[in-house]
Motif scaffolding. Structure first.
Motif, PDB file in Angstrom:
ATOM      1  N   THR A  73       0.818  -1.216   0.000  1.00 22.76           N
ATOM      2  CA  THR A  73       0.000   0.000   0.000  1.00 22.76           C
ATOM      3  C   THR A  73       0.849   1.263   0.000  1.00 22.76           C
ATOM      4  O   THR A  73       0.419   2.305   0.474  1.00 22.76           O
ATOM      5  CB  THR A  73      -0.947   0.021   1.217  1.00 22.76           C
ATOM      6  N   ILE A  74       2.065   1.190  -0.538  1.00 21.20           N
ATOM      7  CA  ILE A  74       2.886   2.403  -0.630  1.00 21.20           C
ATOM      8  C   ILE A  74       2.365   3.316  -1.737  1.00 21.20           C
ATOM      9  O   ILE A  74       2.587   4.530  -1.704  1.00 21.20           O
ATOM     10  CB  ILE A  74       4.377   2.083  -0.847  1.00 21.20           C
ATOM     11  N   ASN A  75       1.695   2.727  -2.724  1.00 20.74           N
ATOM     12  CA  ASN A  75       1.091   3.480  -3.825  1.00 20.74           C
ATOM     13  C   ASN A  75      -0.381   3.134  -3.943  1.00 20.74           C
ATOM     14  O   ASN A  75      -0.794   1.999  -3.685  1.00 20.74           O
ATOM     15  CB  ASN A  75       1.768   3.158  -5.163  1.00 20.74           C
ATOM     16  N   ALA A  76      -1.172   4.122  -4.346  1.00 22.75           N
ATOM     17  CA  ALA A  76      -2.596   3.913  -4.635  1.00 22.75           C
ATOM     18  C   ALA A  76      -2.847   4.353  -6.069  1.00 22.75           C
ATOM     19  O   ALA A  76      -2.571   5.501  -6.424  1.00 22.75           O
ATOM     20  CB  ALA A  76      -3.466   4.717  -3.671  1.00 22.75           C
ATOM     21  N   ARG A  77      -3.325   3.466  -6.902  1.00 23.24           N
ATOM     22  CA  ARG A  77      -3.542   3.790  -8.306  1.00 23.24           C
ATOM     23  C   ARG A  77      -4.743   4.726  -8.453  1.00 23.24           C
ATOM     24  O   ARG A  77      -5.801   4.489  -7.845  1.00 23.24           O
ATOM     25  CB  ARG A  77      -3.777   2.514  -9.120  1.00 23.24           C
TER      26      ARG A  77
END
Length: 221
Positions: A73-77
């Motif tokens: 969950t370091i990035n959220a598209r």
């Protein structure tokens, strides 16, 4: 994706739209190789106006049962940030901006087949759209919370290196971005301009998170 980035003190912060944070941005700790689960400075609002706080990278929703979730969950598209269970609650009420001096992406080397890191940056501080959550019982008692970086399709110099990049907003949009209704917030993301950026190759030393020195920003041939 965005898997490593750089934060340094922001010295010309008076014109950014939040004068109350000038001192905090000037004293922001420098980190030249921020990695997932490490702490970074994040602009958010807990109901008392804009603040700069240190949060752990990798968003843990309130219902998370396993700290290992931070790795995913370091990035959220941008395509699913409003609907994916891990992010949809934060997208409604916990938006933030993450100041960056630049970030790293990797490309496959034509020489040895290994991965070469590139430092992608602009001549001004970059502000990545993000989400945050309050601290989790899975983390240390002194932890203030967690965050994620919203990403979209890459463009400009970034597109030559990787197909994803952070979604950038202007610092003057901070209060609007944080307070907007979800539909308005999504419209801001979709309309976001990509700043003019440059990229150059750097040492593979950044592959080790324990390496964290200004020398990592030196270009390599």
């Amino acid at each position: 994706m965005c898997g490593r980035f750089v934060q340094t003190p922001i010295r010309d912060a008076a014109s950014l739209g939040f004068p109350q944070l000038v001192g905090d941005l000037l004293s922001m700790p420098a980190s030249y190789n921020l990695a997932p689960t490490q702490h970074a400075s994040v602009v958010l609002d807990r109901g008392e106006g804009l603040q700069l706080q240190r949060l752990a990278w990798g968003l843990l929703p309130f219902w998370a049962k396993d700290k290992k979730r931070q790795g995913s969950t370091i990035n959220a598209r941008i395509e699913t940030v409003a609907t994916k269970p891990a992010f949809r609650s934060a997208f409604k009420k916990h938006r933030c901006l993450i100041p960056m001096a630049g970030y790293y992406e990797w490309s496959v080397s034509s020489e040895d087949g290994g991965k070469d890191p590139w430092f992608i940056h602009a001549n001004v501080p970059l502000w990545a759209a993000g989400l945050w959550e309050d601290t989790s019982p899975l983390l240390a008692p002194d932890n203030l919370g967690t965050f994620t970086v919203i990403t979209g399709d890459s463009s400009g110099v970034s597109a030559d290196i990787h197909d994803r990049m952070p979604v950038w907003l202007a610092p003057t949009q901070a209060e609007e971005w944080i307070a907007a209704a979800p539909d308005e917030a999504m419209a801001m993301l979709l309309a976001a301009d990509v700043p003019s950026m440059e990229a150059y190759r750097v040492s593979r030393a950044i592959n080790m998170p324990r390496n964290n020195a200004q020398a990592l920003l030196q270009p390599v041939a």
